[in-house]
Design a protein around this motif. Structure first.
Motif, PDB file in Angstrom:
ATOM      1  N   PRO A   1     -13.134 -34.432  46.240  1.00  0.00           N
ATOM      2  CA  PRO A   1     -13.650 -33.605  45.103  1.00  0.00           C
ATOM      3  C   PRO A   1     -14.632 -32.758  45.688  1.00  0.00           C
ATOM      4  N   VAL A   2     -15.521 -33.095  46.450  1.00  0.00           N
ATOM      5  CA  VAL A   2     -16.488 -32.292  47.090  1.00  0.00           C
ATOM      6  C   VAL A   2     -16.065 -31.093  47.790  1.00  0.00           C
ATOM      7  N   VAL A   3     -14.864 -31.439  48.751  1.00  0.00           N
ATOM      8  CA  VAL A   3     -14.407 -30.609  49.527  1.00  0.00           C
ATOM      9  C   VAL A   3     -13.605 -29.798  48.760  1.00  0.00           C
ATOM     10  N   LYS A   4     -12.784 -30.099  47.724  1.00  0.00           N
ATOM     11  CA  LYS A   4     -11.937 -29.152  46.882  1.00  0.00           C
ATOM     12  C   LYS A   4     -12.771 -28.273  46.101  1.00  0.00           C
ATOM     13  N   GLY A   5     -14.117 -28.775  45.552  1.00  0.00           N
ATOM     14  CA  GLY A   5     -14.918 -28.024  44.984  1.00  0.00           C
ATOM     15  C   GLY A   5     -15.348 -26.777  45.928  1.00  0.00           C
ATOM     16  N   PHE A   6     -15.755 -27.240  47.062  1.00  0.00           N
ATOM     17  CA  PHE A   6     -16.289 -26.347  48.001  1.00  0.00           C
ATOM     18  C   PHE A   6     -15.072 -25.007  48.362  1.00  0.00           C
TER      19      PHE A   6
END
Length: 120
Positions: free
Chosen positions: A59-64
């Motif tokens: 989720p952190v990478v996807k949001g980034f």
């Protein structure tokens, strides 16, 4: 134990150190990662071209990526938190995140300097 995750842009191979024209920055970073692993730090590296699900499922990478796009890569996470984006870290930054002393950073690379050899 510290875990460092590297989310690379699409590269020709897992490290980007391949092909006809090798980027010296990637060569240096690959050596720094090897050194960091030799110091006992867990490093995970993901290539957008070869492991797209790793990007989509975090989720952190996807949001980034939704905010910055692929142009914002590489993305470096330390224990799941964003530590750096847009460039590869220097060895001193990697060491700081891993809690490795400044002396270890300034010493010769581990693969060329052995105790008792006179180079350390």
């Amino acid at each position: 134990m510290t875990t460092i995750q590297v989310f690379d842009p699409a590269l020709c191979c897992s490290t980007g150190v391949c092909g006809v024209e090798v980027d010296q920055q990637l060569v240096t970073f690959a050596a720094d990662i090897k050194w960091l692993e030799q110091q006992g730090t867990k490093v995970e590296r993901f290539n957008l071209a070869q492991q797209p699900l790793a990007f989509a499922e975090n989720p952190v990478v996807k949001g980034f990526l939704e905010r910055s796009g692929q142009e914002g890569l590489p993305l470096i996470l330390v224990n799941g938190d964003v530590a750096l984006a847009g460039r590869y870290p220097r060895r001193a930054e990697l060491a700081r995140w891993a809690g490795i002393s400044q002396f270890a950073v300034s010493a010769q690379p581990a693969n060329t300097c052995k105790p008792g050899s006179g180079c350390c």
